[in-house]
Design a protein around this motif. Structure first.
Motif, PDB file in Angstrom:
ATOM      1  N   VAL A 179       4.887 -26.040  -8.277  1.00  0.00           N
ATOM      2  CA  VAL A 179       5.410 -27.136  -9.103  1.00  0.00           C
ATOM      3  C   VAL A 179       6.062 -28.144  -8.166  1.00  0.00           C
ATOM      4  O   VAL A 179       6.756 -27.746  -7.223  1.00  0.00           O
ATOM      5  CB  VAL A 179       6.441 -26.600 -10.127  1.00  0.00           C
ATOM      6  CG1 VAL A 179       7.031 -27.736 -10.952  1.00  0.00           C
ATOM      7  CG2 VAL A 179       5.790 -25.565 -11.046  1.00  0.00           C
ATOM      8  N   GLY A 197       4.909 -32.421 -18.416  1.00  0.00           N
ATOM      9  CA  GLY A 197       4.188 -31.450 -17.617  1.00  0.00           C
ATOM     10  C   GLY A 197       2.951 -32.047 -16.986  1.00  0.00           C
ATOM     11  O   GLY A 197       2.720 -33.266 -17.043  1.00  0.00           O
ATOM     12  N   TRP A 239       1.849 -26.692 -15.512  1.00  0.00           N
ATOM     13  CA  TRP A 239       3.265 -26.359 -15.697  1.00  0.00           C
ATOM     14  C   TRP A 239       3.853 -27.300 -16.739  1.00  0.00           C
ATOM     15  O   TRP A 239       3.339 -28.396 -16.974  1.00  0.00           O
ATOM     16  CB  TRP A 239       4.034 -26.453 -14.364  1.00  0.00           C
ATOM     17  CG  TRP A 239       3.913 -27.792 -13.678  1.00  0.00           C
ATOM     18  CD1 TRP A 239       3.011 -28.153 -12.731  1.00  0.00           C
ATOM     19  CD2 TRP A 239       4.723 -28.958 -13.912  1.00  0.00           C
ATOM     20  NE1 TRP A 239       3.192 -29.461 -12.362  1.00  0.00           N
ATOM     21  CE2 TRP A 239       4.240 -29.978 -13.061  1.00  0.00           C
ATOM     22  CE3 TRP A 239       5.822 -29.230 -14.738  1.00  0.00           C
ATOM     23  CZ2 TRP A 239       4.810 -31.251 -13.033  1.00  0.00           C
ATOM     24  CZ3 TRP A 239       6.389 -30.502 -14.708  1.00  0.00           C
ATOM     25  CH2 TRP A 239       5.885 -31.500 -13.853  1.00  0.00           C
ATOM     26  N   TYR A 240       4.920 -26.831 -17.381  1.00  0.00           N
ATOM     27  CA  TYR A 240       5.582 -27.612 -18.437  1.00  0.00           C
ATOM     28  C   TYR A 240       7.089 -27.559 -18.268  1.00  0.00           C
ATOM     29  O   TYR A 240       7.641 -26.523 -17.863  1.00  0.00           O
ATOM     30  CB  TYR A 240       5.229 -27.054 -19.832  1.00  0.00           C
ATOM     31  CG  TYR A 240       3.770 -27.150 -20.155  1.00  0.00           C
ATOM     32  CD1 TYR A 240       3.227 -28.338 -20.643  1.00  0.00           C
ATOM     33  CD2 TYR A 240       2.913 -26.078 -19.936  1.00  0.00           C
ATOM     34  CE1 TYR A 240       1.869 -28.440 -20.900  1.00  0.00           C
ATOM     35  CE2 TYR A 240       1.557 -26.173 -20.202  1.00  0.00           C
ATOM     36  CZ  TYR A 240       1.047 -27.357 -20.680  1.00  0.00           C
ATOM     37  OH  TYR A 240      -0.291 -27.466 -20.942  1.00  0.00           O
ATOM     38  N   GLN A 244       8.358 -25.469 -23.367  1.00  0.00           N
ATOM     39  CA  GLN A 244       7.653 -24.197 -23.276  1.00  0.00           C
ATOM     40  C   GLN A 244       7.779 -23.465 -24.609  1.00  0.00           C
ATOM     41  O   GLN A 244       8.807 -23.525 -25.270  1.00  0.00           O
ATOM     42  CB  GLN A 244       8.219 -23.356 -22.127  1.00  0.00           C
ATOM     43  CG  GLN A 244       7.931 -23.961 -20.765  1.00  0.00           C
ATOM     44  CD  GLN A 244       8.592 -23.219 -19.613  1.00  0.00           C
ATOM     45  OE1 GLN A 244       9.068 -22.103 -19.760  1.00  0.00           O
ATOM     46  NE2 GLN A 244       8.625 -23.854 -18.450  1.00  0.00           N
ATOM     47  N   ASN A 252       1.251 -26.179 -24.826  1.00  0.00           N
ATOM     48  CA  ASN A 252       0.303 -25.575 -23.885  1.00  0.00           C
ATOM     49  C   ASN A 252      -0.991 -25.167 -24.589  1.00  0.00           C
ATOM     50  O   ASN A 252      -2.084 -25.455 -24.100  1.00  0.00           O
ATOM     51  CB  ASN A 252       0.921 -24.369 -23.181  1.00  0.00           C
ATOM     52  CG  ASN A 252      -0.063 -23.706 -22.232  1.00  0.00           C
ATOM     53  OD1 ASN A 252      -0.675 -24.358 -21.400  1.00  0.00           O
ATOM     54  ND2 ASN A 252      -0.228 -22.396 -22.373  1.00  0.00           N
TER      55      ASN A 252
END
Length: 199
Positions: free
Chosen positions: A45, A82, A102-103, A108, A113
């Motif tokens: 990330v 993200g 990634w978030y 999340q 997602n």
């Protein structure tokens, strides 16, 4: 010959996927700062220290036809929350990986997602006519492994001593895939999950 993968915007109920551009750097860092996601040792990330290298690599891969990176926009706030991308593009064999996902911590487990994966899979199978979509993750990234399985992907195997990470650790990589023949059932399953989330 036309490129197999071209920049495109994908939109759902919760999120929009928009191609990553140079101007998105500060918003990408802000999203990654929500939860200090770079502290997760088993994933990649962007942080303040490697943001430029992260974005430059993504855009370089795109220019070479090897990737198509996106920022994820949360529609309710209009914010970047993200990033994800098509990567490991194998155009002659119509195979692609969905990775570098990634978030921000605050989104999340919100359904974003699942929706983004649905949009990417739908585009890959129904527009690009992909024969397989891959997912790869660190052996120790159990949240990611479980999330990939929940999508309906099947584990193909584990590549032992696959990579050496930035800290010098040797990584085992778990590979999953969804085949074009499996997409109709996976699609129904994902649509059912998203319907439950929206209602």
């Amino acid at each position: 010959m036309a490129k197999w993968l071209n920049p495109i915007e994908l939109e759902g109920n919760l999120a929009k996927l928009i191609p990553l551009e140079e101007v998105d750097r500060s918003e990408v860092l802000q999203a990654a700062s929500d939860g200090n996601l770079w502290e997760l040792w088993y994933t990649s990330v962007p942080s303040k220290d490697n943001l430029d290298a992260y974005v430059d690599f993504a855009l370089q891969q795109e220019s070479e036809g090897l990737a198509l990176p996106f920022v994820v926009i949360e529609k309710s706030s209009g914010k970047v929350v993200g990033s994800t991308r098509y990567c490991s593009v194998d155009a002659p064999n119509r195979r692609v990986e969905i990775g570098y996902t990634w978030y921000a911590q605050s989104v999340q487990r919100t359904g974003i997602n699942t929706e983004c994966k649905y949009l990417l899979l739908q585009h890959a199978f129904e527009t690009l006519d992909a024969i397989a979509v891959e997912f790869k993750t660190n052996f120790f990234n159990f949240p990611s492994r479980n999330a990939i399985l929940r999508l309906g992907a099947k584990q193909d195997g584990i590549i032992r001593n696959h990579r050496i990470d930035k800290m010098g650790n040797i990584r085992d990589t778990v590979i999953f895939s969804i085949l074009n023949s499996e997409w109709p059932a996976v699609k129904i399953s994902l649509e059912h999950k998203m319907k439950k989330k929206y209602s």
